[in-house]
Design a protein around this motif. Structure first.
Motif, PDB file in Angstrom:
ATOM      1  N   ALA A   1       0.876  -1.209   0.035  1.00 40.35           N
ATOM      2  CA  ALA A   1      -0.177   0.095  -0.044  1.00 40.35           C
ATOM      3  C   ALA A   1       0.830   1.103   0.047  1.00 40.35           C
ATOM      4  O   ALA A   1       0.656   2.133  -0.783  1.00 40.35           O
ATOM      5  CB  ALA A   1      -0.982   0.154   1.217  1.00 40.35           C
ATOM      6  N   VAL A   2       1.897   1.359   0.993  1.00 43.94           N
ATOM      7  CA  VAL A   2       2.864   2.543   0.800  1.00 43.94           C
ATOM      8  C   VAL A   2       3.521   2.810  -0.346  1.00 43.94           C
ATOM      9  O   VAL A   2       3.767   3.613  -1.178  1.00 43.94           O
ATOM     10  CB  VAL A   2       3.985   2.380   2.081  1.00 43.94           C
ATOM     11  N   ALA A   3       4.033   1.470  -0.865  1.00 39.71           N
ATOM     12  CA  ALA A   3       4.803   1.354  -2.258  1.00 39.71           C
ATOM     13  C   ALA A   3       3.940   1.982  -3.230  1.00 39.71           C
ATOM     14  O   ALA A   3       4.454   2.776  -4.387  1.00 39.71           O
ATOM     15  CB  ALA A   3       5.289   0.054  -2.490  1.00 39.71           C
ATOM     16  N   ARG A   4       2.688   1.590  -3.447  1.00 44.83           N
ATOM     17  CA  ARG A   4       1.801   2.064  -4.515  1.00 44.83           C
ATOM     18  C   ARG A   4       1.195   3.494  -4.222  1.00 44.83           C
ATOM     19  O   ARG A   4       0.984   4.317  -5.135  1.00 44.83           O
ATOM     20  CB  ARG A   4       0.605   1.251  -4.602  1.00 44.83           C
ATOM     21  N   GLY A   5       1.114   3.844  -3.126  1.00 40.99           N
ATOM     22  CA  GLY A   5       0.560   5.295  -2.529  1.00 40.99           C
ATOM     23  C   GLY A   5       1.548   6.187  -2.560  1.00 40.99           C
ATOM     24  O   GLY A   5       1.087   7.416  -2.563  1.00 40.99           O
ATOM     25  N   GLY A   6       2.745   5.826  -2.091  1.00 41.52           N
ATOM     26  CA  GLY A   6       3.879   6.805  -2.155  1.00 41.52           C
ATOM     27  C   GLY A   6       3.930   7.459  -0.717  1.00 41.52           C
ATOM     28  O   GLY A   6       4.685   8.252  -0.490  1.00 41.52           O
ATOM     29  N   SER A   7       2.922   7.273   0.116  1.00 42.44           N
ATOM     30  CA  SER A   7       3.071   7.594   1.486  1.00 42.44           C
ATOM     31  C   SER A   7       2.221   6.992   2.412  1.00 42.44           C
ATOM     32  O   SER A   7       1.409   6.058   2.007  1.00 42.44           O
ATOM     33  CB  SER A   7       2.468   9.030   1.542  1.00 42.44           C
ATOM     34  N   THR A   8       2.663   6.909   3.851  1.00 35.05           N
ATOM     35  CA  THR A   8       1.901   6.422   4.844  1.00 35.05           C
ATOM     36  C   THR A   8       0.370   6.695   4.936  1.00 35.05           C
ATOM     37  O   THR A   8      -0.713   6.193   5.209  1.00 35.05           O
ATOM     38  CB  THR A   8       2.517   6.510   6.323  1.00 35.05           C
ATOM     39  N   LEU A   9       0.261   8.246   4.500  1.00 35.20           N
ATOM     40  CA  LEU A   9      -1.046   8.732   4.630  1.00 35.20           C
ATOM     41  C   LEU A   9      -2.023   8.211   3.461  1.00 35.20           C
ATOM     42  O   LEU A   9      -3.116   7.746   3.855  1.00 35.20           O
ATOM     43  CB  LEU A   9      -1.022  10.140   4.297  1.00 35.20           C
ATOM     44  N   ALA A  10      -1.605   7.932   2.296  1.00 36.98           N
ATOM     45  CA  ALA A  10      -2.361   7.575   1.215  1.00 36.98           C
ATOM     46  C   ALA A  10      -2.392   5.840   1.685  1.00 36.98           C
ATOM     47  O   ALA A  10      -3.752   5.390   1.398  1.00 36.98           O
ATOM     48  CB  ALA A  10      -1.465   7.458  -0.227  1.00 36.98           C
TER      49      ALA A  10
END
Length: 315
Positions: free
Chosen positions: A28-37
């Motif tokens: 999820a972080v790798a795809r979203g680029g952030s912990t928030l996403a």
């Protein structure tokens, strides 16, 4: 930047200590680029995501992300392990799909939208295989140039290229960079040669068109390069571009997912870098867990990822 050397998760000496659920947070972080996403995607707190990433890094003994002001960027170790994490995810999805197949009614209509050239080349053989496996799933394939609104229910699944964040409720899985470049046929190359650089293109025939947003971007590039006089025919669709190239009429821009998979086509120039466009399989939260949609997405994702890997090895 970390100097760690990535190893497959299962080769780690402490593999028994790994919480496999943490891979969900890693992806999820790798795809979203952030912990928030990632927190929004997984519907947990941002603190939980950061804690699970830290626990995963400790478990495998590698730094997986470089923390930057703009978000989280994969380290070389993280980038190498991303492939393995996606394999675990795909295996888990296959396990879940197989385990539930006997109790779920995998039937009904799935509306799938994509660019026409992808529908006619990449998807056509995959949909035949999908039908063999799940004959009760009926596919409505929409290759209109209008972008369908998944939130409004205009389609169930989209194979779509984008560089922009998706609207609320739209979720998906990234497949690859959506590279496009110029191709010619082997016959054309034998008669006219292959251009080696942009200046050489002034001595070649171009196939124009593609329709809609594709032609707007393509024609702007042609104009910027001063190649308007080289366009000798113009088609109204992306499959028209492909037919123009295959016929040996001239050179045209095509998606690398299509061009690299056609043994009769030759890349003329490298793809443009830093364009930011990614090919996604997208759906909406409202239908993502419907058996017919989930089964179709899982199948297409696995087969398309395999195709992308094969093309990368071949080029």
């Amino acid at each position: 930047m970390s100097n760690d050397v990535a190893q497959p998760f299962c080769n780690n000496a402490e593999w028994g200590m790994l919480d496999w659920n943490d891979l969900k947070y890693f992806l999820a972080v790798a795809r979203g680029g952030s912990t928030l996403a990632a927190s929004r995607e997984l519907r947990v707190s941002q603190t939980t995501v950061a804690r699970r990433i830290a626990a995963l890094e400790e478990s495998v003994g590698l730094t997986l992300f470089e923390k930057r002001p703009a978000g989280y960027a994969l380290t070389p170790s993280g980038d190498e392990l991303l492939v393995h994490a996606e394999e675990v995810e795909a295996a888990a999805l296959r396990f879940d799909s197989t385990a539930g197949a006997s109790t779920r009614d995998i039937s009904g209509t799935v509306r799938l939208t994509t660019e026409e050239v992808l529908a006619m080349t990449v998807l056509a053989p995959l949909l035949r295989e999908l039908h063999d496996l799940h004959p009760k799933i009926h596919i409505e394939l929409d290759s209109a140039q209008t972008i369908r609104d998944l939130g409004a229910g205009e389609a169930d699944i989209a194979l779509r290229s984008t560089s922009k964040p998706q609207p609320a409720g739209v979720v998906g899985r990234a497949l690859c960079k959506d590279d496009w470049t110029l191709y010619c046929s082997c016959d054309y190359a034998a008669r006219h040669g292959v251009p080696k650089n942009k200046e050489d293109l002034k001595n070649h025939s171009l196939v124009g068109g593609g329709g809609g947003n594709l032609w707007r971007a393509y024609s702007a590039w042609i104009k910027d390069m001063g190649l308007e006089d080289q366009v000798m025919v113009q088609h109204g669709s992306s499959t028209g571009l492909l037919s123009g190239v295959r016929s040996g009429f001239g050179i045209a821009v095509l998606p690398c997912m299509v061009g690299d998979g056609d043994p009769d086509l030759i890349r003329c120039l490298p793809p443009r870098e830093n364009h930011g466009r990614v090919m996604w399989l997208l759906t909406h939260e409202r239908v993502r867990h419907a058996p017919r949609v989930r089964t179709t997405i899982d199948f297409l994702y696995e087969r398309l990822k395999r195709l992308v890997s094969e093309l990368e090895l071949a080029t």
